[in-house]
Structures are given as C-alpha cells and as structure tokens.
Design a protein around this motif. Structure first.
Motif, PDB file in Angstrom:
ATOM      1  N   LYS A  91       0.815  -1.216   0.000  1.00  0.00           N
ATOM      2  CA  LYS A  91       0.000   0.000   0.000  1.00  0.00           C
ATOM      3  C   LYS A  91       0.855   1.275   0.000  1.00  0.00           C
ATOM      4  O   LYS A  91       0.324   2.375  -0.148  1.00  0.00           O
ATOM      5  CB  LYS A  91      -0.925   0.020   1.225  1.00  0.00           C
ATOM      6  CG  LYS A  91      -2.020  -1.039   1.199  1.00  0.00           C
ATOM      7  CD  LYS A  91      -2.928  -0.877   2.409  1.00  0.00           C
ATOM      8  CE  LYS A  91      -4.070  -1.899   2.373  1.00  0.00           C
ATOM      9  NZ  LYS A  91      -4.971  -1.744   3.550  1.00  0.00           N
ATOM     10  N   THR A  92       2.155   1.126   0.194  1.00  0.00           N
ATOM     11  CA  THR A  92       3.038   2.292   0.238  1.00  0.00           C
ATOM     12  C   THR A  92       3.102   2.957  -1.136  1.00  0.00           C
ATOM     13  O   THR A  92       3.377   2.302  -2.137  1.00  0.00           O
ATOM     14  CB  THR A  92       4.461   1.898   0.682  1.00  0.00           C
ATOM     15  OG1 THR A  92       4.387   1.187   1.928  1.00  0.00           O
ATOM     16  CG2 THR A  92       5.333   3.139   0.868  1.00  0.00           C
ATOM     17  N   LYS A  93       2.864   4.265  -1.150  1.00  0.00           N
ATOM     18  CA  LYS A  93       2.838   4.979  -2.434  1.00  0.00           C
ATOM     19  C   LYS A  93       3.858   6.123  -2.517  1.00  0.00           C
ATOM     20  O   LYS A  93       4.055   6.688  -3.586  1.00  0.00           O
ATOM     21  CB  LYS A  93       1.432   5.549  -2.688  1.00  0.00           C
ATOM     22  CG  LYS A  93       0.367   4.465  -2.917  1.00  0.00           C
ATOM     23  CD  LYS A  93       0.680   3.639  -4.163  1.00  0.00           C
ATOM     24  CE  LYS A  93      -0.406   2.635  -4.481  1.00  0.00           C
ATOM     25  NZ  LYS A  93      -0.420   1.466  -3.586  1.00  0.00           N
ATOM     26  N   ALA A  94       4.508   6.462  -1.399  1.00  0.00           N
ATOM     27  CA  ALA A  94       5.522   7.527  -1.427  1.00  0.00           C
ATOM     28  C   ALA A  94       6.273   7.556  -0.101  1.00  0.00           C
ATOM     29  O   ALA A  94       5.812   7.005   0.911  1.00  0.00           O
ATOM     30  CB  ALA A  94       4.883   8.892  -1.689  1.00  0.00           C
ATOM     31  N   ILE A  95       7.434   8.206  -0.130  1.00  0.00           N
ATOM     32  CA  ILE A  95       8.216   8.485   1.083  1.00  0.00           C
ATOM     33  C   ILE A  95       8.355   9.995   1.187  1.00  0.00           C
ATOM     34  O   ILE A  95       8.678  10.666   0.204  1.00  0.00           O
ATOM     35  CB  ILE A  95       9.615   7.821   1.033  1.00  0.00           C
ATOM     36  CG1 ILE A  95       9.488   6.314   0.796  1.00  0.00           C
ATOM     37  CG2 ILE A  95      10.401   8.103   2.313  1.00  0.00           C
ATOM     38  CD1 ILE A  95      10.819   5.617   0.531  1.00  0.00           C
ATOM     39  N   VAL A  96       8.096  10.531   2.372  1.00  0.00           N
ATOM     40  CA  VAL A  96       8.201  11.975   2.594  1.00  0.00           C
ATOM     41  C   VAL A  96       9.186  12.251   3.732  1.00  0.00           C
ATOM     42  O   VAL A  96       8.791  12.349   4.897  1.00  0.00           O
ATOM     43  CB  VAL A  96       6.825  12.610   2.904  1.00  0.00           C
ATOM     44  CG1 VAL A  96       6.967  14.130   3.077  1.00  0.00           C
ATOM     45  CG2 VAL A  96       5.816  12.302   1.805  1.00  0.00           C
ATOM     46  N   PRO A  97      10.468  12.362   3.413  1.00  0.00           N
ATOM     47  CA  PRO A  97      11.428  12.771   4.435  1.00  0.00           C
ATOM     48  C   PRO A  97      11.333  14.272   4.675  1.00  0.00           C
ATOM     49  O   PRO A  97      10.938  15.028   3.782  1.00  0.00           O
ATOM     50  CB  PRO A  97      12.786  12.409   3.818  1.00  0.00           C
ATOM     51  CG  PRO A  97      12.544  12.496   2.346  1.00  0.00           C
ATOM     52  CD  PRO A  97      11.100  12.128   2.112  1.00  0.00           C
ATOM     53  N   VAL A  98      11.685  14.706   5.865  1.00  0.00           N
ATOM     54  CA  VAL A  98      11.701  16.128   6.214  1.00  0.00           C
ATOM     55  C   VAL A  98      13.145  16.559   6.437  1.00  0.00           C
ATOM     56  O   VAL A  98      13.901  15.882   7.131  1.00  0.00           O
ATOM     57  CB  VAL A  98      10.876  16.391   7.490  1.00  0.00           C
ATOM     58  CG1 VAL A  98      10.938  17.861   7.886  1.00  0.00           C
ATOM     59  CG2 VAL A  98       9.429  15.955   7.287  1.00  0.00           C
ATOM     60  N   SER A  99      13.520  17.670   5.843  1.00  0.00           N
ATOM     61  CA  SER A  99      14.859  18.241   6.062  1.00  0.00           C
ATOM     62  C   SER A  99      14.745  19.246   7.196  1.00  0.00           C
ATOM     63  O   SER A  99      14.543  20.436   6.981  1.00  0.00           O
ATOM     64  CB  SER A  99      15.381  18.872   4.776  1.00  0.00           C
ATOM     65  OG  SER A  99      15.516  17.869   3.778  1.00  0.00           O
ATOM     66  N   LEU A 100      14.871  18.738   8.425  1.00  0.00           N
ATOM     67  CA  LEU A 100      14.497  19.497   9.616  1.00  0.00           C
ATOM     68  C   LEU A 100      15.556  20.507  10.045  1.00  0.00           C
ATOM     69  O   LEU A 100      16.759  20.231   9.961  1.00  0.00           O
ATOM     70  CB  LEU A 100      14.220  18.520  10.761  1.00  0.00           C
ATOM     71  CG  LEU A 100      13.355  19.043  11.906  1.00  0.00           C
ATOM     72  CD1 LEU A 100      11.927  19.292  11.444  1.00  0.00           C
ATOM     73  CD2 LEU A 100      13.369  18.070  13.082  1.00  0.00           C
ATOM     74  N   TYR A 101      15.067  21.645  10.526  1.00  0.00           N
ATOM     75  CA  TYR A 101      15.896  22.710  11.108  1.00  0.00           C
ATOM     76  C   TYR A 101      16.886  23.327  10.121  1.00  0.00           C
ATOM     77  O   TYR A 101      17.743  24.110  10.502  1.00  0.00           O
ATOM     78  CB  TYR A 101      16.664  22.216  12.340  1.00  0.00           C
ATOM     79  CG  TYR A 101      15.815  21.694  13.466  1.00  0.00           C
ATOM     80  CD1 TYR A 101      14.507  22.139  13.649  1.00  0.00           C
ATOM     81  CD2 TYR A 101      16.317  20.752  14.356  1.00  0.00           C
ATOM     82  CE1 TYR A 101      13.730  21.658  14.690  1.00  0.00           C
ATOM     83  CE2 TYR A 101      15.547  20.269  15.404  1.00  0.00           C
ATOM     84  CZ  TYR A 101      14.252  20.725  15.567  1.00  0.00           C
ATOM     85  OH  TYR A 101      13.475  20.243  16.609  1.00  0.00           O
TER      86      TYR A 101
END
Length: 363
Positions: A124-134
């Motif tokens: 069911k995985t359709k995307a990865i959303v990493p966050v570039s934090l700070y």
C-alpha cells in the motif's frame, strides 16, 4: 538585554526602500494575482535550486498537497514519513485520506532514520516523505535508493531547508518533488504565507501548475479537481527582493550558528550536528537540555526568547489517535521532544547577543 527571536522587523528595515517600491508597484498596477512578479520569482527559484521547474503556491502546506495530488495519492494509500516534524507533513497525507506511516528519527540529525524505512514498506506504500528538519537535508541518497528499489516517488519536505546543500546539490532538487515554505520566519520568508514546489519532471510540473489553479488547463476548462493555491503577486514581489540577498543571509546564519557552537563547547548542552557532506540554512538552532522548562524560564527572565520545535511527536497527537500508535513506539523522537529547545536564530544577531545567550545558558 532583550533579544529578538527572528528579528523580522530588521529584515524589513534592512531593505525597506526596495520592499516599499516593489509593493507599491504591485499595488499601482492592481495586478495582484499571478503576473510578471510571480513568473520572475519562479524563474529565480528554479535557477537558484537548479531544477527544471519551480511552481510557486500559497503555502508550504499547499506545496505538500500539490505534490501528493500530482502523484495521485488516494484514500487508503500509505505514505512513510517522520513523527518529529511540524504537523503539516502528516496532516496533508491524512487530508487526502491516505495513512501516515511513521519511522523513528536519527538521534544526531533529528531527520528520519533511513535504516528503518524499508521495514515499513507494504504493497500500500505509495511515497516516502522525508523532512529536512531545522535546515539540514535528510540522507537522500539512501532514501532515493530505497525508493528506486520499490519504484516509489520521494517528496522532500524542505519547508525549513531551502538552499541547503547535500553533496553539492541543493535541497528541493534531490527527489521526485521538493516542497518549501516562505512563511515569514523561514530563512527565505515573505510577508505572509507562501510556498513552492520543484521538480525535473515536466508532466508533474504541468499537473501541479494546473492543480494550483483549480485543475484548470485553460480558462474555465478543468482537467483535475484542484485547489486555489496561487502565490499572490505582493508576496512574489517581496521574495524577488529577498532572493538578491539570500546567499548572504544564509552565510550570516552560518556565522551565528558557529558562534553558538564555539561558545557552548565543553558545556553539558548538546549542540546541533551537521554532516560533513551537508550544509544547513539554520532555520533553527536547536539544542538539547535535560531540564528544559527550568532553562526556558531562566532565559525568559533574562530577556531571551526560546521555542520548542516540537514538544509532542505526531504519533502522540490527538488528531492521529486513530492510527493506533502509543507512547514508546518511537523512543528517539519521544526523548528528543522532551529535550529539544531552539535558541534565537536570525542573520542579525551580534556576537555580543550570542555571547550573552550562551553565558546565561552555562551559568
């Protein structure tokens, strides 16, 4: 001494004449929606980042929505992301009826732990959303490698990292789609809400440009269900002025960060770690302390504002109760959320001010 956290007033005063002229020109023309200021900004953005396409929009949140809508995210789809971020990252996933699937974070960078992503992938995985934090980019080579293996798109939530570098390439130009925010307190901030999406894929670029105009392909002809997600011309005019000085602002932020790090060396305070193959634009300078409430109170009494980004990980937020997560599921995010604290960070902080903050922290 009274210190300003973001110093937005100085940000205006420093280039007041240019801002006033740019705003006046928009008002005089009465061209408030789209038009030459927006087109000029988009051209500047794509040139700065190095992407083929830059599409401005109404906020960083709407940038994430546009990216997911362009990728045709549907109810029941799963999207892998981090629980240690601003709510918009996961809120937009849930807004489209998809399911946020959280992965714990790396203790050093506060970004998603790339070693724990693959085990969360399902059919069911359709995307990865990493966050570039700070202000520091996540480990994109590893993330893109996993995504390629499973034929998944990657959306970089770069709301805090516009212009940061990862192995000589810039944030927003590292994945399928990059999304950023121009919220006033961001390193590149306008005078209200604003955002942008970036891609090298013409099909996705055309679709996102259409989606921000209610799915319109030509006037009153709608190919998609879209949204009213345009950046207004006044904000574009402000950003066009700011773009001229952005590299210098980032350099000044770097100088402030280096002062903090040097002055806090040898203390019990844990300062940020930036990998040697990355740069940060220092959206925040976030330290870790054990007795945060006590430290914040003391600093406040001495004229030093602080902030906590973020005190409650997303998996423990009431709005995500339905996902079934519980305390202890993401121990690193949970621990850091009780210790993290952001110090004043802006390009205008003086050595005297930074020294004062550090002395109060160490005493």
């Amino acid at each position: 001494m009274n210190i300003d956290f973001a110093n937005l007033k100085i940000a205006y005063q420093e280039h007041k004449e240019e801002f006033d002229e740019a705003i006046s020109n928009v008002v005089s023309s009465a061209g408030y929606i789209m038009g030459p200021n927006v087109l000029d900004l988009e051209s500047k953005l794509q040139e700065y980042i190095g992407s083929k396409y830059a599409i401005s929009c109404s906020s960083g949140t709407d940038a994430l929505l546009l990216a997911m809508m362009a990728l045709n995210i549907q109810p029941g789809d799963e999207i892998i992301t981090t629980p240690f971020t601003f709510i918009a990252t996961a809120e937009t996933i849930a807004f489209l009826g998809a399911k946020p699937v959280f992965v714990d974070i790396d203790e050093a960078s506060f970004n998603i732990d790339v070693t724990k992503i693959e085990e969360k992938i399902t059919n069911k995985t359709k995307a990865i959303v990493p966050v570039s934090l700070y202000g520091q980019v996540a480990d994109m080579d590893e993330i893109n490698g996993i995504a390629s293996k499973y034929k998944l798109p990657v959306i970089e939530d770069a709301a805090q990292s516009f212009g940061a570098k990862y192995k000589k390439k810039k944030s927003c130009n590292l994945t399928t789609i990059g999304c950023t925010s121009f919220f006033p307190a961001k390193p590149l901030g306008c005078f209200g809400d604003g955002g942008a999406v970036f891609t090298n894929n013409k099909v996705l670029a055309d679709k996102m440009a259409s989606l921000r105009l209610h799915g319109q392909t030509k006037r009153y002809h709608h190919q998609y269900i879209g949204m009213g997600g345009r950046l207004d011309a006044l904000q574009a005019a402000v950003l066009n002025v700011k773009m001229k000085y952005y590299d210098n602002d980032v350099l000044r932020r770097q100088n402030v960060a280096e002062m903090y790090t040097d002055l806090l060396k040898g203390s019990d305070i844990k300062t940020p770690e930036i990998s040697d193959y990355k740069t940060s634009v220092w959206a925040q300078y976030s330290i870790r302390v054990k007795n945060r409430d006590e430290v914040q109170t003391k600093l406040k009494e001495n004229g030093i504002p602080t902030a906590v980004h973020y005190p409650v990980p997303l998996h423990l937020q009431e709005c995500f109760k339905y996902l079934g997560y519980k305390k202890g599921d993401f121990p690193i995010a949970e621990t850091i959320s009780t210790e993290i604290m952001s110090l004043p960070m802006n390009p205008y902080l003086t050595k005297k001010e930074v020294t004062y903050v550090c002395n109060q922290l160490k005493n």
